[in-house]
Design a protein around this motif. Structure first.
Motif, PDB file in Angstrom:
ATOM      1  N   TRP A 128       0.802  -1.216   0.000  1.00 36.44           N
ATOM      2  CA  TRP A 128       0.000   0.000   0.000  1.00 36.44           C
ATOM      3  C   TRP A 128       0.841   1.274   0.000  1.00 36.44           C
ATOM      4  CZ3 TRP A 128       1.335   2.657   4.329  1.00 36.44           C
ATOM      5  CH2 TRP A 128       1.852   1.921   5.395  1.00 36.44           C
ATOM      6  N   VAL A 129       2.135   1.191   0.308  1.00 38.50           N
ATOM      7  CA  VAL A 129       2.957   2.396   0.441  1.00 38.50           C
ATOM      8  C   VAL A 129       3.010   3.222  -0.855  1.00 38.50           C
ATOM      9  CG1 VAL A 129       5.315   3.238   0.860  1.00 38.50           C
ATOM     10  CG2 VAL A 129       4.312   1.536   2.371  1.00 38.50           C
ATOM     11  N   PRO A 130       3.265   2.615  -2.044  1.00 40.45           N
ATOM     12  CA  PRO A 130       3.280   3.448  -3.259  1.00 40.45           C
ATOM     13  C   PRO A 130       1.935   4.119  -3.528  1.00 40.45           C
ATOM     14  CG  PRO A 130       4.280   1.318  -3.706  1.00 40.45           C
ATOM     15  CD  PRO A 130       3.679   1.248  -2.336  1.00 40.45           C
ATOM     16  N   TYR A 131       0.838   3.428  -3.191  1.00 42.67           N
ATOM     17  CA  TYR A 131      -0.485   4.023  -3.391  1.00 42.67           C
ATOM     18  C   TYR A 131      -0.703   5.198  -2.438  1.00 42.67           C
ATOM     19  CZ  TYR A 131      -1.270  -0.181  -6.084  1.00 42.67           C
ATOM     20  OH  TYR A 131      -1.157  -1.185  -7.005  1.00 42.67           O
ATOM     21  N   LEU A 133       1.695   7.106  -1.147  1.00 41.15           N
ATOM     22  CA  LEU A 133       2.532   8.213  -1.632  1.00 41.15           C
ATOM     23  C   LEU A 133       1.939   8.850  -2.885  1.00 41.15           C
ATOM     24  CD1 LEU A 133       6.003   6.554  -1.053  1.00 41.15           C
ATOM     25  CD2 LEU A 133       5.066   8.496   0.200  1.00 41.15           C
ATOM     26  N   GLY A 134       1.390   8.023  -3.795  1.00 39.82           N
ATOM     27  CA  GLY A 134       0.729   8.560  -4.981  1.00 39.82           C
ATOM     28  C   GLY A 134      -0.492   9.387  -4.612  1.00 39.82           C
ATOM     29  N   TYR A 164       7.115  12.962  -3.178  1.00 41.91           N
ATOM     30  CA  TYR A 164       6.210  11.802  -3.078  1.00 41.91           C
ATOM     31  C   TYR A 164       6.364  10.869  -4.272  1.00 41.91           C
ATOM     32  CZ  TYR A 164       3.692  14.081   0.779  1.00 41.91           C
ATOM     33  OH  TYR A 164       3.347  14.658   1.968  1.00 41.91           O
ATOM     34  N   VAL A 165       6.462  11.437  -5.461  1.00 42.35           N
ATOM     35  CA  VAL A 165       6.573  10.613  -6.674  1.00 42.35           C
ATOM     36  C   VAL A 165       7.888   9.829  -6.669  1.00 42.35           C
ATOM     37  CG1 VAL A 165       6.795  10.697  -9.189  1.00 42.35           C
ATOM     38  CG2 VAL A 165       5.025  12.051  -8.051  1.00 42.35           C
ATOM     39  N   ALA A 168       7.741   7.017  -4.097  1.00 43.18           N
ATOM     40  CA  ALA A 168       6.894   5.908  -4.555  1.00 43.18           C
ATOM     41  C   ALA A 168       7.612   5.059  -5.594  1.00 43.18           C
ATOM     42  CB  ALA A 168       5.579   6.447  -5.115  1.00 43.18           C
ATOM     43  N   VAL A 169       8.275   5.718  -6.553  1.00 40.09           N
ATOM     44  CA  VAL A 169       8.988   4.989  -7.606  1.00 40.09           C
ATOM     45  C   VAL A 169      10.164   4.220  -7.016  1.00 40.09           C
ATOM     46  CG1 VAL A 169      10.425   5.293  -9.669  1.00 40.09           C
ATOM     47  CG2 VAL A 169       8.254   6.516  -9.462  1.00 40.09           C
ATOM     48  N   TYR A 171      10.520   3.116  -3.921  1.00 37.49           N
ATOM     49  CA  TYR A 171      10.004   2.010  -3.116  1.00 37.49           C
ATOM     50  C   TYR A 171       9.583   0.847  -4.009  1.00 37.49           C
ATOM     51  CZ  TYR A 171       7.374  -0.364   0.561  1.00 37.49           C
ATOM     52  OH  TYR A 171       6.924  -1.279   1.453  1.00 37.49           O
ATOM     53  N   GLN A 172       8.857   1.175  -5.070  1.00 35.45           N
ATOM     54  CA  GLN A 172       8.381   0.138  -5.997  1.00 35.45           C
ATOM     55  C   GLN A 172       9.564  -0.564  -6.670  1.00 35.45           C
ATOM     56  OE1 GLN A 172       5.246  -0.423  -5.934  1.00 35.45           O
ATOM     57  NE2 GLN A 172       5.031  -1.923  -7.530  1.00 35.45           N
TER      58      GLN A 172
END
Length: 197
Positions: A128-131, A133-134, A164-165, A168-169, A171-172
Motif C-alpha cells: 500500500w505504500v506506493p499508493y 505516496l501517490g 512523493y513521486v 513511490a517509484v 520504493y516500488q
C-alpha cells in the motif's frame, strides 16, 4: 570478512548488525531532535515575529522531547521484535556485493546469496505504500491547483509532489528487485554456447 555459513559467523554478523543499528539510532536522535526543535522555533519566529523568543524556545523544546520519545519508542519496539538483517553487520565490500546481486537478480557467491536472502526476509512488504505516496502527491497537486497561487501555497506543492513521486517509484523499484532475485547462478553453458546459430 566473517564466514557466514557457520553458526558462529552468523552470530557475529548479527551482533555487529545490532551494534550498527544502535549507532544509527543514536545518530538519528542527535540529528532529528535538535533539527525538529530548530524548525519549530524558526517557523514560530517567522510566523509571528512579535512573539517572545523564549515562548518559541519552550515550544521547540517540547517538540524535541516529543520527537525523542517517538524515536526511542520506535527503536525499543524495533529492537524487541525485529532483528536487523545480517548484511548490516557485514563489511562495506560485502554490502556492495549484496546490493549488486539484488540489482543483477543473481550472484555466484554463496555467502552473498545467503545475505541477500536474509535481507529479503527482513524487508517488510507493504504493497500500500506506493499508493499512499501517490495519493499524497495527488492531494498536493489538487491543493496546488485549487490554492490561491500565493508563495505559501505554491512552494509546498512544488516541493512535495516530486518528493512523493520519487519515493513511490524508489520504493516500488526496490521491492521489484527483491522479488526478482533468483539466487545463485546456475552452472552450465550460457545461452550463447547452447545456440550455435
Amino acid at each position: 570478512m566473517v564466514e557466514t555459513s557457520s553458526g558462529a559467523g552468523r552470530t557475529e554478523l548479527r551482533q555487529e548488525a545490532r551494534r550498527r543499528s544502535r549507532r544509527r539510532m543514536l545518530v538519528s536522535l542527535l540529528v532529528v531532535v535538535p533539527l525538529s526543535a530548530l524548525v519549530i522555533i524558526l517557523a514560530g519566529l517567522l510566523g509571528s515575529p512579535d512573539a517572545a523568543l523564549v515562548n518559541w524556545m519552550m515550544i521547540g523544546a517540547g517538540g524535541a522531547l516529543v520527537a525523542a520519545g517517538l524515536l526511542a519508542a520506535a527503536w525499543m519496539v524495533h529492537q524487541r521484535h525485529v532483528d536487523p538483517p545480517l548484511v548490516t553487520g557485514a563489511d562495506s565490500a560485502t554490502r556492495r556485493a549484496v546490493r549488486q546481486a539484488l540489482r543483477d537478480g543473481q550472484t555466484d557467491n554463496p555467502r552473498v546469496d545467503l545475505l541477500a536472502r536474509d535481507l529479503i526476509e527482513h524487508t517488510p512488504r507493504h504493497a500500500w505504500v506506493p499508493y499512499l505516496l501517490g495519493g499524497l502527491a495527488l492531494l498536493s497537486l489538487v491543493r496546488l491547483l485549487l490554492g490561491d497561487w500565493e508563495a505559501e501555497d505554491i512552494v509546498p506543492g512544488v516541493v512535495t509532489i516530486p518528493i512523493y513521486v520519487v519515493l513511490a517509484v524508489a520504493y516500488q523499484r526496490h521491492h521489484r528487485r527483491l522479488r526478482g532475485y533468483r539466487g545463485l547462478r546456475r552452472e552450465g553453458p550460457s545461452s550463447a554456447e547452447r545456440d550455435p546459430s
